[in-house]
Design an enzyme around this catalytic site. Sequence first.
Site, PDB file in Angstrom:
ATOM      1  N   ASN A   1       0.826  -1.224   0.000  1.00 17.60           N
ATOM      2  CA  ASN A   1       0.000   0.000   0.000  1.00 17.60           C
ATOM      3  C   ASN A   1       0.855   1.267   0.000  1.00 17.60           C
ATOM      4  OD1 ASN A   1       0.964   0.196   2.607  1.00 17.60           O
ATOM      5  ND2 ASN A   1      -1.028   0.095   3.624  1.00 17.60           N
ATOM      6  N   LEU A   2       2.155   1.118  -0.073  1.00 19.72           N
ATOM      7  CA  LEU A   2       3.120   2.236  -0.138  1.00 19.72           C
ATOM      8  C   LEU A   2       3.040   3.144   1.091  1.00 19.72           C
ATOM      9  CD1 LEU A   2       2.873   3.187  -3.952  1.00 19.72           C
ATOM     10  CD2 LEU A   2       4.504   1.655  -2.835  1.00 19.72           C
TER      11      LEU A   2
ATOM     12  N   ASN B   1       4.869   2.849   3.679  1.00 16.15           N
ATOM     13  CA  ASN B   1       6.232   3.101   4.168  1.00 16.15           C
ATOM     14  C   ASN B   1       7.276   2.788   3.091  1.00 16.15           C
ATOM     15  OD1 ASN B   1       7.951   3.999   6.250  1.00 16.15           O
ATOM     16  ND2 ASN B   1       8.502   1.888   6.744  1.00 16.15           N
TER      17      ASN B   1
ATOM     18  N   SER C   1       9.870 -11.866  14.073  1.00 15.45           N
ATOM     19  CA  SER C   1      10.964 -11.053  14.605  1.00 15.45           C
ATOM     20  C   SER C   1      11.512 -11.661  15.888  1.00 15.45           C
ATOM     21  CB  SER C   1      10.414  -9.652  14.901  1.00 15.45           C
ATOM     22  OG  SER C   1      11.308  -8.938  15.712  1.00 15.45           O
TER      23      SER C   1
ATOM     24  N   TYR D   1       4.685  -4.180  19.449  1.00 18.48           N
ATOM     25  CA  TYR D   1       5.113  -4.699  18.146  1.00 18.48           C
ATOM     26  C   TYR D   1       5.411  -6.200  18.235  1.00 18.48           C
ATOM     27  CZ  TYR D   1       8.356  -5.741  14.349  1.00 18.48           C
ATOM     28  OH  TYR D   1       8.997  -6.334  13.289  1.00 18.48           O
TER      29      TYR D   1
ATOM     30  N   LYS E   1       3.536  -9.740  16.521  1.00 22.24           N
ATOM     31  CA  LYS E   1       4.215 -10.825  15.791  1.00 22.24           C
ATOM     32  C   LYS E   1       3.912 -12.171  16.443  1.00 22.24           C
ATOM     33  CE  LYS E   1       6.324  -8.426  12.621  1.00 22.24           C
ATOM     34  NZ  LYS E   1       5.944  -8.556  11.215  1.00 22.24           N
TER      35      LYS E   1
ATOM     36  N   TYR F   1      13.428 -12.737  12.290  1.00 19.99           N
ATOM     37  CA  TYR F   1      14.614 -11.970  11.879  1.00 19.99           C
ATOM     38  C   TYR F   1      15.307 -11.355  13.083  1.00 19.99           C
ATOM     39  CZ  TYR F   1      11.757 -11.335   7.532  1.00 19.99           C
ATOM     40  OH  TYR F   1      10.961 -11.466   6.423  1.00 19.99           O
TER      41      TYR F   1
ATOM     42  N   ASN G   1      16.845   3.336  14.222  1.00 19.92           N
ATOM     43  CA  ASN G   1      17.795   2.215  14.274  1.00 19.92           C
ATOM     44  C   ASN G   1      19.222   2.675  14.047  1.00 19.92           C
ATOM     45  OD1 ASN G   1      15.099   0.763  12.802  1.00 19.92           O
ATOM     46  ND2 ASN G   1      15.923  -0.141  14.656  1.00 19.92           N
TER      47      ASN G   1
ATOM     48  N   ARG H   1      18.608   3.772  26.288  1.00 17.29           N
ATOM     49  CA  ARG H   1      17.283   3.966  25.697  1.00 17.29           C
ATOM     50  C   ARG H   1      16.295   3.055  26.438  1.00 17.29           C
ATOM     51  NH1 ARG H   1      16.732   2.855  19.307  1.00 17.29           N
ATOM     52  NH2 ARG H   1      17.208   0.727  19.987  1.00 17.29           N
TER      53      ARG H   1
HETATM   54  P1  NAD Z   1       9.299  -1.723   5.569  1.00 13.69           P
HETATM   55  O1  NAD Z   1       8.425  -0.753   6.291  1.00 13.69           O
HETATM   56  O2  NAD Z   1      10.408  -1.194   4.745  1.00 13.69           O
HETATM   57  O3  NAD Z   1       8.411  -2.681   4.646  1.00 13.69           O
HETATM   58  C1  NAD Z   1       7.099  -3.040   4.989  1.00 13.69           C
HETATM   59  C2  NAD Z   1       6.234  -2.735   3.778  1.00 13.69           C
HETATM   60  O4  NAD Z   1       4.882  -3.084   4.082  1.00 13.69           O
HETATM   61  C3  NAD Z   1       6.230  -1.250   3.407  1.00 13.69           C
HETATM   62  O5  NAD Z   1       6.551  -1.128   2.037  1.00 13.69           O
HETATM   63  C4  NAD Z   1       4.803  -0.796   3.685  1.00 13.69           C
HETATM   64  O6  NAD Z   1       4.366   0.188   2.759  1.00 13.69           O
HETATM   65  C5  NAD Z   1       4.034  -2.094   3.562  1.00 13.69           C
HETATM   66  N1  NAD Z   1       2.807  -2.166   4.346  1.00 13.69           N
HETATM   67  C6  NAD Z   1       2.628  -1.881   5.661  1.00 13.69           C
HETATM   68  N2  NAD Z   1       1.348  -2.097   6.002  1.00 13.69           N
HETATM   69  C7  NAD Z   1       0.704  -2.535   4.887  1.00 13.69           C
HETATM   70  C8  NAD Z   1      -0.621  -2.920   4.614  1.00 13.69           C
HETATM   71  N3  NAD Z   1      -1.567  -2.870   5.540  1.00 13.69           N
HETATM   72  N4  NAD Z   1      -0.940  -3.316   3.365  1.00 13.69           N
HETATM   73  C9  NAD Z   1       0.015  -3.357   2.391  1.00 13.69           C
HETATM   74  N5  NAD Z   1       1.289  -2.988   2.592  1.00 13.69           N
HETATM   75  C10 NAD Z   1       1.625  -2.580   3.834  1.00 13.69           C
HETATM   76  O7  NAD Z   1       9.832  -2.752   6.664  1.00 13.69           O
HETATM   77  P2  NAD Z   1      10.894  -3.922   6.500  1.00 13.69           P
HETATM   78  O8  NAD Z   1      12.064  -3.570   7.343  1.00 13.69           O
HETATM   79  O9  NAD Z   1      11.076  -4.251   5.076  1.00 13.69           O
HETATM   80  O10 NAD Z   1      10.102  -5.071   7.238  1.00 13.69           O
HETATM   81  C11 NAD Z   1       9.373  -6.068   6.537  1.00 13.69           C
HETATM   82  C12 NAD Z   1       8.749  -7.009   7.556  1.00 13.69           C
HETATM   83  O11 NAD Z   1       9.764  -7.584   8.342  1.00 13.69           O
HETATM   84  C13 NAD Z   1       7.781  -6.314   8.527  1.00 13.69           C
HETATM   85  O12 NAD Z   1       6.690  -7.178   8.756  1.00 13.69           O
HETATM   86  C14 NAD Z   1       8.609  -6.176   9.780  1.00 13.69           C
HETATM   87  O13 NAD Z   1       7.809  -6.180  10.937  1.00 13.69           O
HETATM   88  C15 NAD Z   1       9.482  -7.422   9.713  1.00 13.69           C
HETATM   89  N6  NAD Z   1      10.743  -7.276  10.455  1.00 13.69           N
HETATM   90  C16 NAD Z   1      11.580  -6.246  10.166  1.00 13.69           C
HETATM   91  C17 NAD Z   1      12.757  -6.077  10.889  1.00 13.69           C
HETATM   92  C18 NAD Z   1      13.695  -4.926  10.627  1.00 13.69           C
HETATM   93  O14 NAD Z   1      14.536  -4.639  11.485  1.00 13.69           O
HETATM   94  N7  NAD Z   1      13.625  -4.263   9.489  1.00 13.69           N
HETATM   95  C19 NAD Z   1      13.093  -7.001  11.910  1.00 13.69           C
HETATM   96  C20 NAD Z   1      12.221  -8.052  12.173  1.00 13.69           C
HETATM   97  C21 NAD Z   1      11.036  -8.185  11.427  1.00 13.69           C
HETATM   98  N1  UDP Z   2      21.592   2.484  19.287  1.00  7.93           N
HETATM   99  C1  UDP Z   2      22.363   3.574  19.626  1.00  7.93           C
HETATM  100  N2  UDP Z   2      22.088   4.768  19.021  1.00  7.93           N
HETATM  101  C2  UDP Z   2      21.101   4.925  18.093  1.00  7.93           C
HETATM  102  C3  UDP Z   2      20.332   3.783  17.745  1.00  7.93           C
HETATM  103  C4  UDP Z   2      20.610   2.585  18.379  1.00  7.93           C
HETATM  104  O1  UDP Z   2      23.253   3.485  20.468  1.00  7.93           O
HETATM  105  O2  UDP Z   2      20.894   6.032  17.577  1.00  7.93           O
HETATM  106  C5  UDP Z   2      21.891   1.171  19.919  1.00  7.93           C
HETATM  107  C6  UDP Z   2      20.751   0.561  20.684  1.00  7.93           C
HETATM  108  O3  UDP Z   2      20.754   1.009  22.024  1.00  7.93           O
HETATM  109  C7  UDP Z   2      21.029  -0.947  20.551  1.00  7.93           C
HETATM  110  C8  UDP Z   2      21.710  -1.057  19.176  1.00  7.93           C
HETATM  111  O4  UDP Z   2      22.183   0.257  18.865  1.00  7.93           O
HETATM  112  O5  UDP Z   2      21.962  -1.357  21.532  1.00  7.93           O
HETATM  113  C9  UDP Z   2      20.769  -1.511  18.073  1.00  7.93           C
HETATM  114  O6  UDP Z   2      19.638  -0.665  18.060  1.00  7.93           O
HETATM  115  P1  UDP Z   2      18.544  -0.758  16.915  1.00  7.93           P
HETATM  116  O7  UDP Z   2      17.460   0.232  17.244  1.00  7.93           O
HETATM  117  O8  UDP Z   2      19.209  -0.647  15.591  1.00  7.93           O
HETATM  118  O9  UDP Z   2      17.995  -2.263  17.024  1.00  7.93           O
HETATM  119  P2  UDP Z   2      17.106  -2.945  18.179  1.00  7.93           P
HETATM  120  O10 UDP Z   2      17.416  -2.290  19.478  1.00  7.93           O
HETATM  121  O11 UDP Z   2      15.699  -2.755  17.751  1.00  7.93           O
HETATM  122  O12 UDP Z   2      17.542  -4.372  18.162  1.00  7.93           O
END
Ligand code: NAD
Ligand code: UDP
Length: 335
Positions: free
Chosen positions: A32-33, A35, A124, A148, A152, A176, A198, A291
Amino acid sequence: MIILLTGGTGYIGSHTAIAAIAAGHQVVLYDNLSNSHAQVIEKMHTITHQKIPFVQGDVLNTELLYKTLVEYKIDAVIHLAGLKSVKDSSEYPINYYHNNVSGTISLLQAMSRAGVKKLVFSSSATVYGEPQYLPYDENHPTTPINVYGRTKLQIEEVLRDLVDSDSTWRILALRYFNPVGAHASGLIGENPQGIPNNLMPYVAQVAAKELPILHIFGDDYATKDGTGERDYIHVMDLAEGHTAAIDYLINHEGFRCINLGTGSAFSVLDLVKSFEHVLGSKIPYQISPRRHGDLPKYFADASLAHELLNWKAHRSLLDMCHTTWIFKKNSKKGS
Ligand code: NAD
Ligand code: UDP
């Protein structure tokens, strides 16, 4: 196979689509774009030399999903669409449960009607919560400490119940760890809106002088150098994990949760040093307070993925920083 990727224009989805095409599959993107941007599709065309079909739609739109599954003769779905900010999830819990949990139920209804019963779900490591022991293996208790993570975990429970009720479903939930880095072309990568939450995108913005200084959240944890430790995984390794998961589903029934991580933990300072090496100059940083809600350290036991999927992450932290920086420089040129 013909694979539908919900969230296919997002960070992980776009890389996963490329890995799936490289493995010989056809893909259709559904997003749905909310994000991500449609421009990423052009970049994916450039990388793959293929036109990739895109359907702009919401996963809550069951009818459109059903039509898409039928029209494109989809064999399997990789469900990445979801909201992913830990911070926003505690401010807007109903949005998060609706989008993530109800969105998945809508997808399952559409798949069931269309007779598509192979699914890989983006879960996740946040489902684990406070570590009882490390590394987290898939049998570690699941007590997520934020909304969040609870969305999941609830989805995983729905998926398990579904497979228990109908053994013709084949579902993997991939947990992940910390995906970072970008495709080697530097054409696609992670492009967060506003100030990144992040670490890696924040470091990249400091390196590009878009932000003045990195704030390191705490240097007094019981970790090797006092800063937080995480299992950073290159997004292309993660993407290839999905194609391994799809291959697994061809021959295996049931529901499983599988970690996708490297099995190693790196500290904030490790990552900063690695990025400085790529950059050839220093990243300015200061030590700031911890944090709220951060765990000191966690990382994956990645052995189940190796055993079941014959998959292992192999790209280095340096490669993660290098590709992040190539993508960052490219996006600056383009902006
Ligand atoms: P992202 O936001 O870049 O990608 C998610 C995509 O889903 C986006 O393009 C957004 O537009 C789309 N979207 C959101 N809600 C929607 C809906 N209702 N209908 C259609 N499209 C929708 O995030 P990402 O980092 O690519 O993450 C992808 C997946 O992996 C997510 O489910 C996220 O929770 C999971 N995940 C991500 C991480 C991470 O650190 N990036 C870690 C663990 C799990
Ligand atoms: N972190 C940091 N400064 C930032 C963002 C993150 O020091 O601006 C640290 C955070 O405290 C953690 C690690 O980097 O120890 C990874 O954080 P991130 O948010 O990327 O991942 P998550 O905590 O969700 O695993």
